[in-house]
Design a protein around this motif. Structure first.
Motif, mmCIF file in Angstrom:
data_model
loop_
_atom_site.group_PDB
_atom_site.id
_atom_site.type_symbol
_atom_site.label_atom_id
_atom_site.label_comp_id
_atom_site.label_asym_id
_atom_site.label_seq_id
_atom_site.Cartn_x
_atom_site.Cartn_y
_atom_site.Cartn_z
ATOM 1 N N UNK A 230 40.910 22.559 36.479
ATOM 2 C CA UNK A 230 39.862 21.550 37.230
ATOM 3 C C UNK A 230 40.209 20.450 36.849
ATOM 4 N N UNK A 231 39.574 19.557 37.569
ATOM 5 C CA UNK A 231 39.591 17.965 37.494
ATOM 6 C C UNK A 231 38.146 17.502 38.183
ATOM 7 N N UNK A 232 38.132 16.251 37.699
ATOM 8 C CA UNK A 232 36.888 15.517 38.216
ATOM 9 C C UNK A 232 37.043 15.059 39.531
ATOM 10 N N UNK A 236 29.831 13.576 47.816
ATOM 11 C CA UNK A 236 28.506 13.279 48.253
ATOM 12 C C UNK A 236 27.748 12.513 47.091
ATOM 13 N N UNK A 237 28.540 11.390 46.723
ATOM 14 C CA UNK A 237 28.007 10.395 45.531
ATOM 15 C C UNK A 237 27.722 11.136 44.336
ATOM 16 N N UNK A 238 27.871 12.462 44.230
ATOM 17 C CA UNK A 238 27.834 13.317 43.037
ATOM 18 C C UNK A 238 29.165 13.379 42.396
ATOM 19 N N UNK A 239 29.077 13.104 40.930
ATOM 20 C CA UNK A 239 30.176 13.230 40.159
ATOM 21 C C UNK A 239 30.327 15.004 39.887
ATOM 22 N N UNK A 240 31.541 15.633 40.346
ATOM 23 C CA UNK A 240 31.721 17.094 40.152
ATOM 24 C C UNK A 240 33.166 17.419 39.389
ATOM 25 N N UNK A 241 33.060 18.628 38.894
ATOM 26 C CA UNK A 241 34.352 18.891 38.243
ATOM 27 C C UNK A 241 34.748 20.303 39.083
ATOM 28 N N UNK A 242 35.744 20.066 39.584
ATOM 29 C CA UNK A 242 36.265 21.001 40.723
ATOM 30 C C UNK A 242 37.850 21.597 40.576
ATOM 31 N N UNK A 243 38.117 22.375 41.512
ATOM 32 C CA UNK A 243 39.440 22.772 41.229
ATOM 33 C C UNK A 243 40.651 21.907 41.827
ATOM 34 N N UNK A 244 41.653 22.197 41.232
ATOM 35 C CA UNK A 244 43.035 21.232 41.611
ATOM 36 C C UNK A 244 43.734 22.235 42.190
ATOM 37 N N UNK A 281 34.607 23.637 46.362
ATOM 38 C CA UNK A 281 34.876 23.557 45.144
ATOM 39 C C UNK A 281 36.052 23.000 44.837
ATOM 40 N N UNK A 282 36.911 22.425 45.644
ATOM 41 C CA UNK A 282 38.151 21.808 45.534
ATOM 42 C C UNK A 282 38.021 20.008 45.350
ATOM 43 N N UNK A 283 38.558 19.912 44.295
ATOM 44 C CA UNK A 283 38.323 18.263 44.322
ATOM 45 C C UNK A 283 39.634 17.386 44.303
ATOM 46 N N UNK A 284 40.802 18.059 44.145
ATOM 47 C CA UNK A 284 42.046 17.465 44.152
ATOM 48 C C UNK A 284 43.304 18.290 44.890
ATOM 49 N N UNK A 285 44.006 17.613 45.294
ATOM 50 C CA UNK A 285 45.200 18.126 45.841
ATOM 51 C C UNK A 285 46.474 17.685 45.520
ATOM 52 N N UNK A 286 47.613 18.327 45.151
ATOM 53 C CA UNK A 286 48.835 17.918 44.926
ATOM 54 C C UNK A 286 49.831 18.577 45.376
ATOM 55 N N UNK A 287 51.110 17.860 45.726
ATOM 56 C CA UNK A 287 52.386 18.662 46.501
ATOM 57 C C UNK A 287 53.082 18.670 45.355
ATOM 58 N N UNK A 288 53.837 20.154 45.331
ATOM 59 C CA UNK A 288 54.686 20.310 44.127
ATOM 60 C C UNK A 288 56.274 19.819 44.734
#
Ligand code: XMP
Length: 300
Positions: A230-232, A236-244, A281-288
């Motif tokens: 999880x990552x922040x 929609x202007x709301x701080x959320x804690x979602x999946x990376x 539910x996804x807040x962040x995306x990275x490429x391996x």
């Protein structure tokens, strides 16, 4: 490279020696599908094809299997897998628990159907990696420990993946199967870091579909999504804690070594945009970027 016609002839001859019912666990991938066609040609009705719906497969997989192999016995086992994996975090432990559950379920079918033989789609690299202790494969040395078979037949034991694909083309399997990307036995469980939960499986399943849709045209050896943790974020202007979510796309010849694909930035960016907008539910995306070695193709 093997001589495909000779290989097919030799395998069917070997399979014809089967004089009782034979169990085959079908996954819908190229290896077990090739075994299905060869065995069907050799022993017909004596073949007992089984598909375990583990709840850890990609979207639409069970329906697809039923369409492709109408005589397959489907075992609904999602609850069984989810409860056995509860609280399991260690990757190797996860593989062991998955393998154990898988084998017990197959054993039940074997007993019920009174089968004497087992056909396995094990290919050469599976042996190498299992025997070398690199990782546990539930399809190597699993069932024989708990169920007495007269014989275990592994028609593909000497082949590499690209050779299996050649055989698949030669026996007329559709491109959808012969060219299909490999998919790990324990399914989405090894693409979720830490404990497997239904929520995580749902997220990674949706993410996998998006990643496949966007990358498949670049003809990767394998491409998929993994759920890291999880990552922040701000939605929609709301701080959320979602999946990376990690995107993985690799080139390889045999899965033993691999290289991350050099995908255009706009392709990666579009996937990021789809993942974060289509999966709330996804807040962040990275490429391996990591090759194998030092990484593996799968995350666990
Ligand atoms: P790794 O992650 O070890 O994977 O670099 C190498 C190739 O093997 C596939 N894989 C599996 N295939 N059962 C399988 O049939 C498994 O348990 C399994 N684990 C990994 C992986 O997808 C890659 O193509």
């Amino acid at each position: 490279m093997v001589n495909v016609d000779k290989f097919i002839e030799k395998s069917i001859k070997e399979l014809k020696q089967i004089d009782g019912k034979a169990l085959l666990a079908l996954s819908g991938g190229v290896d077990s599908s090739v075994c299905y066609v060869l065995a069907k040609k050799a022993i017909g009705e004596l073949l007992v094809p089984v598909y375990l719906d583990t709840g850890l497969m990609r979207e639409g997989e069970t329906e697809r299997i039923k369409q492709l192999f109408p005589d397959v016995i489907v075992i609904e086992a999602e609850e069984r897998f989810m409860s056995s994996l509860k609280g399991v975090e260690d990757p190797e432990e996860k593989r062991k628990v998955f393998g154990e559950t898988y084998i017990r379920l197959l054993e039940d079918v074997a007993r019920k159907e009174k089968v004497e033989y087992l056909i396995q789609g094990t290919i050469y690299p599976d042996f190498i990696e299992s025997i070398g202790g690199i990782k546990s494969h539930h399809n190597v040395r699993g069932l024989p420990d708990v169920y007495e078979f007269k014989k275990i037949i592994e028609p593909l034991r000497e082949l590499y993946k690209d050779e299996v694909r050649e055989v698949a083309r030669a026996i007329g399997l559709p491109e959808e199967i012969s060219e299909r990307m490999p998919f790990p036995g324990p399914g989405l469980a090894v693409r979720i870091l830490g404990e497997v939960t239904k929520e995580k499986v749902e997220v990674v399943r949706k993410a996998t579909k998006i990643v496949e849709e966007e990358i498949i045209k670049y003809q990767p050896w394998q491409t998929y999504a993994a759920l890291l943790g999880k990552g922040t974020g701000v939605k929609g202007d709301v701080r959320v804690y979602g999946w990376i979510i990690a995107i993985r796309a690799v080139e390889s010849r045999d899965g033993m070594t691999a290289k991350a694909m050099e995908l255009p930035y706009d392709v990666l960016f579009k996937i990021q945009s789809r993942l974060t907008s289509e999966i709330p539910e996804v807040t962040r995306v990275v490429y391996d970027l990591t090759p194998k070695p030092p990484a593996t193709i799968e995350f666990e």
